[in-house]
Write an enzyme that holds these catalytic residues in place. Structure first.
Site, short mmCIF file in Angstrom:
data_model
loop_
_atom_site.label_atom_id
_atom_site.label_comp_id
_atom_site.label_asym_id
_atom_site.label_seq_id
_atom_site.Cartn_x
_atom_site.Cartn_y
_atom_site.Cartn_z
N LYS A 105 -10.14 2.51 -2.27
CA LYS A 105 -10.30 1.95 -0.94
C LYS A 105 -11.63 2.39 -0.34
O LYS A 105 -11.93 3.57 -0.24
CB LYS A 105 -9.13 2.40 -0.06
CG LYS A 105 -9.07 1.77 1.32
CD LYS A 105 -7.77 2.19 2.01
CE LYS A 105 -7.62 1.58 3.38
NZ LYS A 105 -6.31 1.92 4.00
N CYS A 140 -5.80 -2.76 2.26
CA CYS A 140 -5.54 -2.70 3.70
C CYS A 140 -6.79 -2.85 4.57
O CYS A 140 -7.28 -3.95 4.76
CB CYS A 140 -4.76 -1.43 4.02
SG CYS A 140 -3.93 -1.50 5.64
N GLU A 177 0.83 -1.21 0.00
CA GLU A 177 0.00 0.00 0.00
C GLU A 177 0.87 1.26 0.00
O GLU A 177 1.84 1.37 0.75
CB GLU A 177 -0.91 0.01 1.22
CG GLU A 177 -1.88 1.19 1.26
CD GLU A 177 -2.75 1.22 2.51
OE1 GLU A 177 -3.76 1.92 2.49
OE2 GLU A 177 -2.39 0.54 3.50
#
Length: 294
Positions: A116, A153, A43
């Protein structure tokens, strides 16, 4: 048997973005020469993990998509004939920014993007200050090496996200990651957190009958504000098979450049043994859309 050679780079980062890019390029080059067909990066791999502080100057790190980084990694993908999963700080418009994964096809074109969806806000992880929650949903990205369920994540803690990717035909679940220890936690608590991080994703593999790839950064990054003692990123990048079995686990204290061979036909066999998708009671799950059920 359909085998896919998956490469990943577990890397430490520095404040020198150019140095990070050069080392990533060398790592991609090396993995490709060793036979990798798919390469996954961690990331926000271009820079330090800037979310340790709330600093408006850090927005200068963001860039448009397409932009300089997609050009840089696209050229590497084309040069070496590999699919690359990147993680970028996207400037979508003035004042509008995302934490965005971009998948580059072997010919250097953008195969797809994922923004995300779940954005954390914790001490040293002030992501809500920087990132607008994603608005592209959970949709796999079709590539020449398969249909990739790419998330980022904090998304990895949510079984709903993994399930939606699986229901749309994802063949792999992929999580570029930046997560580490807080030094005010005891060593025992640190290890519980690290193992929980791995266990929840192994659960996604089992529940959906799909391999999982999680690539975390490694090394210590100080907190520029001095409010905390910085983050020791715990590495431990791993690849799990469709029964949650660990195919490879990286160390927690150093860089690694790894290739794992994955039997992509095995998922179908596992789903025949464990037909979880067949036995889902979709008629009884409507309450899952509620925030809380009294």
């Amino acid at each position: 048997m359909k085998e896919l050679k998956i490469g990943f780079l577990q890397q430490h980062n520095t404040a020198d973005t150019k140095d990070n890019l050069l080392r990533l390029a060398e790592g991609i080059r090396d993995l490709a020469k060793r036979g990798a067909e798919l390469i996954v990066l961690q990331e926000l791999h271009n820079s330090l993990y800037f979310c340790q502080t709330e600093d408006v100057d850090n927005f200068d790190l963001a860039e448009p998509i397409p932009g300089p980084s997609t050009k840089f990694y696209g050229e590497l993908a084309q040069q070496f004939g590999v699919v690359i999963v990147t993680s970028l700080f996207e400037k979508r418009a003035p004042g509008l920014y995302h934490n965005t994964a971009v998948v580059l096809e072997k010919d250097g074109t953008i195969a797809g993007t994922y923004r995300k969806m779940h954005i954390p806000d914790d001490p040293a992880y002030y992501e809500k200050f920087y990132f607008t929650p994603g608005d592209l949903g959970f949709h796999p990205i079709q590539t020449s090496v398969g249909k990739l369920g790419v998330m980022v994540c904090w998304d990895q803690w949510y079984p709903e996200a993994a399930r939606l990717m699986a229901l749309q035909g994802a063949e792999l679940l992929i999580y570029p990651t930046a997560i580490g220890y807080a030094d005010n936690d005891t060593p025992e608590e640190q290890q519980r957190q690290r193992r929980a991080w791995q266990t929840v994703m192994r659960g996604h593999a089992v529940a959906n009958g799909l391999p999982v790839i999680a690539v975390n950064r490694v090394g210590f990054e100080p907190d520029p504000s001095g409010q905390t003692n910085g983050i020791q990123f715990w590495g431990t990048s791993f690849v799990a098979g469709p029964q949650g079995e660990i195919v490879y686990e990286a160390c927690d204290d150093d860089e690694e450049s790894i290739i794992v061979e994955m039997d992509m036909d095995h998922s179908e066999q596992v789903r025949r043994w464990w037909p979880f998708l067949r036995d889902r009671r979709i008629d009884s799950y409507t309450d899952i859309l509620e925030r809380f059920i009294d």
